[in-house]
Design a protein around this motif. Structure first.
Motif, PDB file in Angstrom:
ATOM      1  N   MET A   1       0.699  -1.023   0.179  1.00  0.00           N
ATOM      2  CA  MET A   1      -0.303  -0.128  -0.105  1.00  0.00           C
ATOM      3  C   MET A   1       0.610   0.800  -0.179  1.00  0.00           C
ATOM      4  O   MET A   1       1.349   1.716   0.614  1.00  0.00           O
ATOM      5  N   GLN A   2       0.439   1.851  -1.263  1.00  0.00           N
ATOM      6  CA  GLN A   2       1.536   3.271  -0.728  1.00  0.00           C
ATOM      7  C   GLN A   2       0.426   4.221  -0.118  1.00  0.00           C
ATOM      8  O   GLN A   2      -0.095   4.200   0.060  1.00  0.00           O
ATOM      9  N   GLU A   3       1.632   5.919   0.756  1.00  0.00           N
ATOM     10  CA  GLU A   3       1.372   6.221   1.095  1.00  0.00           C
ATOM     11  C   GLU A   3      -0.060   7.315   0.300  1.00  0.00           C
ATOM     12  O   GLU A   3      -0.010   7.593  -0.703  1.00  0.00           O
ATOM     13  N   PRO A   4      -0.904   7.293   0.974  1.00  0.00           N
ATOM     14  CA  PRO A   4      -1.798   8.159   0.408  1.00  0.00           C
ATOM     15  C   PRO A   4      -1.392  10.245   0.529  1.00  0.00           C
ATOM     16  O   PRO A   4      -0.980  10.218   1.138  1.00  0.00           O
ATOM     17  N   HIS A   5      -1.993  10.736  -0.729  1.00  0.00           N
ATOM     18  CA  HIS A   5      -1.739  11.984  -1.067  1.00  0.00           C
ATOM     19  C   HIS A   5      -3.053  12.388  -0.059  1.00  0.00           C
ATOM     20  O   HIS A   5      -3.812  12.566  -0.891  1.00  0.00           O
ATOM     21  N   VAL A   6      -2.725  13.802   1.035  1.00  0.00           N
ATOM     22  CA  VAL A   6      -3.533  14.493   1.372  1.00  0.00           C
ATOM     23  C   VAL A   6      -3.442  15.146   1.270  1.00  0.00           C
ATOM     24  O   VAL A   6      -2.220  16.194   1.103  1.00  0.00           O
ATOM     25  N   SER A   7      -4.536  15.795   0.958  1.00  0.00           N
ATOM     26  CA  SER A   7      -4.589  17.989   1.187  1.00  0.00           C
ATOM     27  C   SER A   7      -5.661  17.982   1.689  1.00  0.00           C
ATOM     28  O   SER A   7      -6.483  17.657   2.051  1.00  0.00           O
ATOM     29  N   ILE A   8      -5.702  18.903   2.983  1.00  0.00           N
ATOM     30  CA  ILE A   8      -6.683  19.148   3.801  1.00  0.00           C
ATOM     31  C   ILE A   8      -7.789  20.668   3.471  1.00  0.00           C
ATOM     32  O   ILE A   8      -6.786  21.746   2.847  1.00  0.00           O
ATOM     33  N   GLU A   9      -8.585  20.930   2.793  1.00  0.00           N
ATOM     34  CA  GLU A   9      -8.907  21.803   2.481  1.00  0.00           C
ATOM     35  C   GLU A   9      -9.922  22.894   3.148  1.00  0.00           C
ATOM     36  O   GLU A   9      -9.726  23.648   2.863  1.00  0.00           O
ATOM     37  N   LYS A  10     -10.392  22.483   4.389  1.00  0.00           N
ATOM     38  CA  LYS A  10     -10.903  22.601   5.192  1.00  0.00           C
ATOM     39  C   LYS A  10     -10.728  22.461   6.750  1.00  0.00           C
ATOM     40  O   LYS A  10     -10.623  21.349   7.488  1.00  0.00           O
ATOM     41  N   THR A  11     -10.341  23.578   8.069  1.00  0.00           N
ATOM     42  CA  THR A  11     -10.403  23.306   9.194  1.00  0.00           C
ATOM     43  C   THR A  11     -11.060  24.533  10.255  1.00  0.00           C
ATOM     44  O   THR A  11     -11.309  25.730   9.870  1.00  0.00           O
ATOM     45  N   GLU A  12     -11.734  23.713  10.725  1.00  0.00           N
ATOM     46  CA  GLU A  12     -12.994  24.181  11.212  1.00  0.00           C
ATOM     47  C   GLU A  12     -13.113  24.401  13.098  1.00  0.00           C
ATOM     48  O   GLU A  12     -13.034  22.804  13.192  1.00  0.00           O
ATOM     49  N   ILE A  13     -12.972  24.570  13.784  1.00  0.00           N
ATOM     50  CA  ILE A  13     -12.788  24.724  15.173  1.00  0.00           C
ATOM     51  C   ILE A  13     -14.647  24.568  16.075  1.00  0.00           C
ATOM     52  O   ILE A  13     -15.234  25.192  16.080  1.00  0.00           O
ATOM     53  N   LEU A  14     -14.636  23.258  16.769  1.00  0.00           N
ATOM     54  CA  LEU A  14     -15.871  22.895  17.416  1.00  0.00           C
ATOM     55  C   LEU A  14     -15.883  22.906  18.673  1.00  0.00           C
ATOM     56  O   LEU A  14     -17.451  23.906  19.067  1.00  0.00           O
ATOM     57  N   SER A  15     -14.771  22.760  19.366  1.00  0.00           N
ATOM     58  CA  SER A  15     -14.672  23.331  20.730  1.00  0.00           C
ATOM     59  C   SER A  15     -13.126  23.695  20.986  1.00  0.00           C
ATOM     60  O   SER A  15     -12.162  23.330  20.622  1.00  0.00           O
ATOM     61  N   ASP A  16     -12.982  24.924  22.313  1.00  0.00           N
ATOM     62  CA  ASP A  16     -12.002  24.879  22.385  1.00  0.00           C
ATOM     63  C   ASP A  16     -12.103  25.398  23.739  1.00  0.00           C
ATOM     64  O   ASP A  16     -11.487  26.096  24.250  1.00  0.00           O
ATOM     65  N   ASN A  17     -12.971  24.968  24.879  1.00  0.00           N
ATOM     66  CA  ASN A  17     -13.702  24.951  26.279  1.00  0.00           C
ATOM     67  C   ASN A  17     -12.437  24.470  27.059  1.00  0.00           C
ATOM     68  O   ASN A  17     -11.499  25.367  27.885  1.00  0.00           O
ATOM     69  N   TRP A  18     -11.683  23.409  26.671  1.00  0.00           N
ATOM     70  CA  TRP A  18     -10.990  22.936  28.004  1.00  0.00           C
ATOM     71  C   TRP A  18      -9.463  22.556  26.894  1.00  0.00           C
ATOM     72  O   TRP A  18      -8.442  22.923  26.997  1.00  0.00           O
ATOM     73  N   TYR A  19     -10.018  21.709  25.566  1.00  0.00           N
ATOM     74  CA  TYR A  19      -8.751  21.186  24.926  1.00  0.00           C
ATOM     75  C   TYR A  19      -9.361  21.254  22.495  1.00  0.00           C
ATOM     76  O   TYR A  19     -10.366  22.462  23.104  1.00  0.00           O
ATOM     77  N   THR A  20      -9.110  20.944  22.088  1.00  0.00           N
ATOM     78  CA  THR A  20      -9.234  21.864  20.622  1.00  0.00           C
ATOM     79  C   THR A  20      -9.808  20.897  20.226  1.00  0.00           C
ATOM     80  O   THR A  20      -9.687  19.385  20.263  1.00  0.00           O
ATOM     81  N   LEU A  21     -11.031  20.648  20.049  1.00  0.00           N
ATOM     82  CA  LEU A  21     -12.527  19.969  19.166  1.00  0.00           C
ATOM     83  C   LEU A  21     -11.819  20.660  17.625  1.00  0.00           C
ATOM     84  O   LEU A  21     -12.640  21.450  17.597  1.00  0.00           O
ATOM     85  N   LYS A  22     -11.196  20.216  16.844  1.00  0.00           N
ATOM     86  CA  LYS A  22     -11.579  20.255  15.316  1.00  0.00           C
ATOM     87  C   LYS A  22     -11.942  19.490  14.294  1.00  0.00           C
ATOM     88  O   LYS A  22     -12.216  18.064  14.299  1.00  0.00           O
ATOM     89  N   LYS A  23     -12.988  19.569  13.010  1.00  0.00           N
ATOM     90  CA  LYS A  23     -13.486  19.559  12.172  1.00  0.00           C
ATOM     91  C   LYS A  23     -12.154  19.513  10.931  1.00  0.00           C
ATOM     92  O   LYS A  23     -12.714  20.631  10.886  1.00  0.00           O
TER      93      LYS A  23
END
Length: 193
Positions: free
Chosen positions: A1-23
């Motif tokens: 299996m070859q390494e996947p090619h990944v590109s991040i399109e969008k990052t949203e912060i869902l919560s940063d109350n205690w730590y950070t939850l990202k979508k």
């Protein structure tokens, strides 16, 4: 299996109350060349360190017991969990972190630690890398009662247990913490105790 090619399109912060939850929405190229868009949530709580203290003369280990809310809401009736001493790096290097956490949580001041490996503990949802350590301790290293820091809301009980008993506690379901089980099994596999 070859390494996947990944590109991040969008990052949203869902919560940063205690730590950070990202979508995170990303494109990933599959083996067949098809590009698929996926979306996942990732919880970023920082990286951490964990240690198991052991005594080769008494065949004891030092563990802790404290209330863990996530276990309580997932069926642990009293929410108490027996664990190896651990903490977040908080901008320290892993070795300095674990020495500090050992003193705060267990009351033992250790100077020599051995890093055995690092691992992702829940890679499907949590970004954390955990640095695993072991260290030999003796009674003369005890400088206070431990128990954690009051200002951090910690109320930690320090346990000194026979190594063989901890292995039977795993079998009985009394120790359910993954990092602790891994460290206890490491001592067993390497014939340290």
């Amino acid at each position: 299996m070859q390494e996947p090619h990944v590109s991040i399109e969008k990052t949203e912060i869902l919560s940063d109350n205690w730590y950070t939850l990202k979508k995170v929405t990303f494109n990933i190229k599959k083996e067949n060349g098809h590009i698929e868009t996926q979306s996942r949530e990732a919880y970023d709580r920082g990286n951490g360190a964990v240690i198991l203290l052991y005594n080769t003369h008494t065949k004891n280990v030092i563990l802790t017991r404290q209330f863990r809310l996530p276990t309580y809401i997932n069926g642990n009736l009293d929410g108490m969990l027996i664990e190896a001493c651990a903490g977040l790096l908080d901008n320290d290097n892993p070795e300095d972190c674990i020495k500090r956490e050992t003193e705060e949580e267990t009351g033992y001041k250790i100077s020599k630690v051995e890093k055995i490996f690092e691992a992702y503990m829940s890679p499907g949802s949590v970004t954390e890398i955990l640095h695993f350590f072991i260290a030999e301790y003796s009674d003369d290293m005890k400088i206070n009662d431990g128990g954690g820091l009051e200002e951090e809301g910690e109320n930690i009980e320090v346990l000194q247990l026979q190594f063989d008993k901890t292995l039977s506690m795993i079998d009985k379901g009394e120790i359910k913490d993954a990092k602790t089980i891994i460290l206890l099994q490491h001592l067993r596999l390497k014939n340290i105790l």
